[in-house]
Scaffold this motif. Structure first.
Motif, PDB file in Angstrom:
ATOM      1  N   LEU A 133      69.797  37.206  43.429  1.00  0.00           N
ATOM      2  CA  LEU A 133      70.668  38.196  42.794  1.00  0.00           C
ATOM      3  C   LEU A 133      70.329  38.331  41.310  1.00  0.00           C
ATOM      4  N   THR A 179      77.147  47.241  47.188  1.00  0.00           N
ATOM      5  CA  THR A 179      76.809  45.816  47.165  1.00  0.00           C
ATOM      6  C   THR A 179      76.423  45.354  45.754  1.00  0.00           C
ATOM      7  N   TRP A 180      76.432  44.040  45.572  1.00  0.00           N
ATOM      8  CA  TRP A 180      76.050  43.444  44.298  1.00  0.00           C
ATOM      9  C   TRP A 180      74.634  43.801  43.864  1.00  0.00           C
ATOM     10  N   TRP A 239      74.579  47.230  42.086  1.00  0.00           N
ATOM     11  CA  TRP A 239      75.239  47.274  40.776  1.00  0.00           C
ATOM     12  C   TRP A 239      74.493  46.438  39.742  1.00  0.00           C
TER      13      TRP A 239
END
Length: 343
Positions: free
Chosen positions: A103, A223-224, A227
């Motif tokens: 991430l 979703t992460w 973003w």
């Protein structure tokens, strides 16, 4: 790809290898197009505003960058998000940290990719200010100069350069949408890849959440990864298009950290002084011992010296006097007869 292998998502790793091949090759070739247009200047700080001069390279670079950061509907989105989701659904040791790492990588990738994109194609035309001989270069030291002359403008390259960009841009957009279902959830790897789903359930959970490529793209907007990628792009735009004074201020405020990172934690310097210098020293010693002393000194020159010495001794027998030669013949005949008589 390595993270996917770590959670036994082998088909996802192969899928990303395939999609990655298109958009990363596209970005490399686009970089080459820009470098050629800039007369081999590779410093993006000397570029800017190339969008209007190189429209094909600009749009294909944008496509490659969007695919690289995992923009929904682009090929990189389907493979990168599948890796991230596979890590998320894994329950093996370390998968939590791996999920955090991938991430974080989404944000970092988006930031540095669009830093390049904005500085090269959309910022002010700094190549008009750069001096040809000021350009940083390593591989083209033989060229007369690097960078554009004051009166020159960059221009798009010939079709032999731009055509591969277009041909790679097309699958960089569509190949993920087309290939995700057969490669990850179909029979593409049937009989080739087998995973114990009881021990490593990531792929089975991933399959249960998959409802088609279009639905995946729509869900990706929530979703992460999306973003975080968007945040990286916006921050890059702010820093390098609107407020370039901010990176300069950060550099000045955190000068020590900047120098540590800029020097790559000293690894390059250590590598150059220890491994590279050590290898050069060892190579020099091996050359001195093996080449100079053994091969040239002992074998080549030693053989020549030995032959020279033998020749010097033999030369003493060549007196030019007939009675010396007759005496040598008599002695030789005597030795031969003595040898054969004994036999």
């Amino acid at each position: 790809m390595t993270v996917a292998l770590g959670v036994s998502a082998y088909s996802v790793a192969m899928f990303h290898l395939m999609t990655h091949a298109f958009f990363k090759a596209l970005l490399f070739l686009a970089a080459g197009s820009v470098i050629m247009a800039m007369h081999h200047d590779q410093d993006i700080r000397n570029m800017g505003g190339l969008r209007k001069y190189m429209p094909i390279t600009w749009i294909t670079s944008l496509i490659g960058s969007l695919a690289l950061i995992g923009t929904p509907l682009f090929s990189g989105f389907y493979s990168k998000d599948s890796i991230i989701e596979a890590v998320k659904y894994s329950d093996i040791a370390g998968s939590g940290f791996a999920y955090f790492a991938v991430l974080s990588g989404v944000f970092v990738t988006a930031f540095y990719s669009f830093r390049m994109y904005f500085l090269v194609f959309h910022s002010k035309e700094r190549w008009m200010e750069a001096k040809p001989h000021d350009a940083h270069h390593d591989d083209h030291a033989h060229d007369e100069h690097h960078g554009l002359a004051p009166h020159e403008k960059p221009h798009e390259q010939k079709w032999v350069v731009t055509l591969p960009l277009v041909l790679l841009a097309i699958p960089s957009i569509f190949i993920g949408y087309i290939a995700i279902e057969p490669m990850l959830f179909g029979d593409f790897f049937k009989g080739v890849i087998h995973v114990d789903q009881a021990a490593h359930p990531a792929m089975s959970v991933l399959a249960s959440h998959f409802h088609g490529a279009a639905a995946m793209a729509l869900h990706g907007l929530q979703t992460w990864p999306f973003w975080l990628a968007l945040a990286g792009v916006l921050l890059s735009w702010l820093f390098y298009m609107k407020r370039p004074d901010i990176p300069a201020a950060i550099k000045q405020r955190f000068d020590l950290i900047y120098r540590i990172l800029d020097n790559k934690y000293g690894f390059d310097s250590f590598n150059d002084k220890f491994f590279a210098a050590g290898s050069r020293w060892l190579g020099d010693k091996l050359w001195q011992i093996g080449d100079v002393r053994l091969i040239d000194g002992a074998v080549v020159n030693g053989t020549a010296r030995l032959i020279g010495r033998i020749a010097g001794v033999v030369r003493q027998l060549q007196s030019g006097l007939i009675y010396h030669y007759a005496f040598a013949m008599i002695i030789g005949a005597f030795l031969l007869l003595t040898f054969f008589m004994k036999v």
